[in-house]
Motif scaffolding. Structure first.
Motif, PDB file in Angstrom:
ATOM      1  N   PHE A 304       0.817  -1.207   0.000  1.00 17.47           N
ATOM      2  CA  PHE A 304       0.000   0.000   0.000  1.00 17.47           C
ATOM      3  C   PHE A 304       0.856   1.264   0.000  1.00 17.47           C
ATOM      4  N   SER A 305       2.003   1.226   0.645  1.00 16.47           N
ATOM      5  CA  SER A 305       2.885   2.391   0.704  1.00 16.47           C
ATOM      6  C   SER A 305       3.620   2.615  -0.602  1.00 16.47           C
ATOM      7  N   GLY A 306       3.958   1.540  -1.294  1.00 16.57           N
ATOM      8  CA  GLY A 306       4.655   1.657  -2.563  1.00 16.57           C
ATOM      9  C   GLY A 306       6.157   1.563  -2.412  1.00 16.57           C
ATOM     10  N   PRO A 307       6.852   1.445  -3.547  1.00 19.97           N
ATOM     11  CA  PRO A 307       8.301   1.231  -3.518  1.00 19.97           C
ATOM     12  C   PRO A 307       9.053   2.412  -2.919  1.00 19.97           C
ATOM     13  N   ARG A 308      10.158   2.074  -2.240  1.00 17.24           N
ATOM     14  CA  ARG A 308      11.008   3.071  -1.603  1.00 17.24           C
ATOM     15  C   ARG A 308      12.458   2.835  -2.005  1.00 17.24           C
ATOM     16  N   ASP A 313      13.509   6.868   1.086  1.00 13.23           N
ATOM     17  CA  ASP A 313      12.805   7.929   0.364  1.00 13.23           C
ATOM     18  C   ASP A 313      11.720   7.362  -0.550  1.00 13.23           C
ATOM     19  N   PHE A 314      10.704   8.173  -0.790  1.00 13.93           N
ATOM     20  CA  PHE A 314       9.611   7.818  -1.690  1.00 13.93           C
ATOM     21  C   PHE A 314      10.134   7.592  -3.103  1.00 13.93           C
ATOM     22  N   MET A 315       9.723   6.495  -3.714  1.00 12.47           N
ATOM     23  CA  MET A 315      10.050   6.215  -5.108  1.00 12.47           C
ATOM     24  C   MET A 315       8.805   6.372  -5.969  1.00 12.47           C
ATOM     25  N   TRP A 316       7.735   5.649  -5.608  1.00 16.60           N
ATOM     26  CA  TRP A 316       6.471   5.778  -6.353  1.00 16.60           C
ATOM     27  C   TRP A 316       5.332   5.292  -5.471  1.00 16.60           C
TER      28      TRP A 316
END
Length: 518
Positions: A304-308, A313-316
């Motif tokens: 649910f959070s998505g790739p990091r 750091d946020f990736m997508w």
């Protein structure tokens, strides 16, 4: 009003005058197809209703051409009604790594012929190949850049030019209006056309578009990578149970219990997966009672959070809550109990093709630093395929209109990507909704499927917008209820509006009138 009829025969000589700037026509075939049948299942036309096409007749024209010096061969296929043409061209997109000329393209074309349209598709120069393993490399260490450019952009505009010329030659006039209808890669193609070729089509349906291709790739393999990274491999039944728990917790947030999540933001703010640690359930895989583990919850949160990136750091963006977790985080387990993620092979394939440029290379599991490198590499090498230009003012000035929809339980392309793009366009262009509108479809899977309703009226709404200036508002859908298989009629709304149930209704929420866009 009667439709248009041809002024020439359906023979190759009729189309011998076809030309393409920057291209060389290699051959033209043309012949009348009769007694054509194609039963089209629900959803296969994305934004139009299903049909059972029987005994259709059309002129099938295939133009084969090359771009001199590029050593490519591309096929554009155009179907033309021999009677009662409605004066409109509807081109149809592809899906996955297929530019067109495959079963879903032909389903859309069959439906278009049935409805009186001229219709067209392209193979993008890939022939019958549907896997980049078959065409992605020209040699060891060398990507097939010409093929990627044709697939990504060039063949799309070529198709528009060729189809219009073919129509002109056959009917003695060009189309009154032109449309492009696609989903998934077809939605990406539609987006490319609006961004790079703003005068190619008057109206565009860009459904579940794979615009951010590098981000699509790393998001799709993130669950498998995360499971390997953390050595956590929850059972399929456990992930299915977590999906059911999520839907049960968020279903009623829109005021109606219909088995789908309609407000993903409120769901994310409300749900607490940790509260379900240790919850017992019957596992159909083992035939025993199991409990929800911390490992399964952790994997679900990561999805649910998505790739990091490796530094956190946020990736997508991740997938929306309510998407089938068992499809995203499937594990394959041996009899002794050892497990691997079902998508590990796909993860390794992306590394082989795009980083190593060697499909025969043997690789083990990736480190997080390598995963970072994969993403950055994909962003550079997939530039020809990405459809991320937000300043689509030329399409706006040309009078073009675009409708996009995306299912909120899409397990192939996260709908957060489409929402991100719409917001970015809205940030750089004024009055975006005067020409571009985005609909989120609760419960809909990738392009079709799932309990959420299919927006089968949207193509007609696009036509009304283009031809009559009637901007679309709510679009009706039919939702399938989870318990008894019954249905209720609801609406989807142009973002940022939401469909709200009117509690003043004196009847059950089974009619479209009980829902308003607010």
């Amino acid at each position: 009003m009667d439709g248009f009829v041809p002024i020439q025969a359906c023979t190759p000589s009729t189309f011998s005058i076809i030309s393409l700037f920057g291209g060389e026509i290699l051959s033209i075939s043309a012949g009348l197809v009769t007694n054509y049948n194609f039963p089209i299942p629900d959803g296969w036309r994305y934004s139009q209703p299903s049909l059972n096409v029987e005994n259709a007749t059309f002129c099938n024209v295939t133009v084969t051409y090359t771009h001199p010096g590029k050593h490519d061969t591309i096929n554009a296929e155009i179907w033309l009604p021999p009677t009662d043409w409605n004066g409109i061209l509807q081109s149809v997109g592809g899906g996955g790594w297929t530019a067109g000329r495959y079963f879903l393209s032909y389903a859309g074309m069959a439906g278009a012929i049935h409805d009186g349209y001229a219709t067209a598709t392209t193979d993008g120069g890939l022939g019958g190949f549907q896997d980049p393993a078959d065409w992605g490399l020209v040699s060891l260490g060398n990507l097939n850049l010409v093929a990627f450019d044709n697939f990504g952009q060039t063949a799309l505009n070529d198709l528009s030019v060729i189809a219009k010329d073919v129509i002109q030659a056959y009917y003695g006039q060009g189309p009154l209006y032109t449309y492009f209808n696609g989903c998934s890669n077809g939605g990406r193609q539609a987006s490319i056309l609006a961004q790079q070729y703003p005068e190619a089509y008057d109206g565009i349906i860009a459904a579940a578009p794979g615009m951010y291709w590098a981000e699509l790739a790393v998001t799709s393999i993130w669950p498998a990578f995360y499971m390997d990274l953390t050595n956590q491999y929850p059972r399929k039944c456990e992930m299915e149970q977590l999906t059911s728990i999520a839907i049960a917790n968020c279903d009623a947030l829109d005021g109606v219990e219909d088995g789908i999540i309609s407000d993903p933001e409120k769901c994310r703010a409300t749900i607490k997966l940790d509260d379900h640690l240790g919850t017992a359930f019957a596992c159909n895989e083992t035939g025993t009672e199991l409990t929800i583990t911390a490992e399964a919850i952790d994997v679900a949160k990561a999805i649910f959070s998505g790739p990091r990136y490796s530094n956190g750091d946020f990736m997508w963006y991740g997938y929306e809550i309510g998407t089938d977790l068992s499809a995203l985080a499937a594990s394959t387990c041996a009899s002794e109990g050892s497990c691997i993620p079902a998508q590990r092979q796909s993860l390794q394939f992306w590394w082989q093709l795009w980083v190593l440029e060697d499909l025969t290379a043997n690789i083990s599991t990736l480190t997080h630093a390598q995963y970072d490198h994969l993403y950055l590499t994909l962003k550079k090498k997939l530039a020809a395929v990405a459809a991320t230009e937000t300043r689509i003012s030329e399409f706006q000035r040309a009078g073009g209109k675009m409708l996009t929809f995306h299912g909120l339980t899409d397990a192939a392309i996260t709908p957060a990507s489409t929402l991100h793009y719409f917001k970015e366009v809205s940030n750089v262009l004024k009055n975006t909704t005067d020409f571009y509108r985005y609909y989120r479809v609760p419960g809909l899977q990738h392009c079709f499927g799932g309990p959420g309703g299919q927006p089968i009226h949207m193509f007609d709404q696009l036509r009304s917008w283009v031809e009559n200036g009637t901007a679309p508002l709510a679009s009706s859908v039919t939702v399938t209820l989870p318990n008894n298989g019954g249905t209720i009629n609801q609406v989807i709304c142009p973002y940022p509006q939401k469909a709200v149930y009117q509690h003043s209704c004196d009847w059950q929420p089974s009619t479209r009138e009980c829902w308003q866009c607010e």
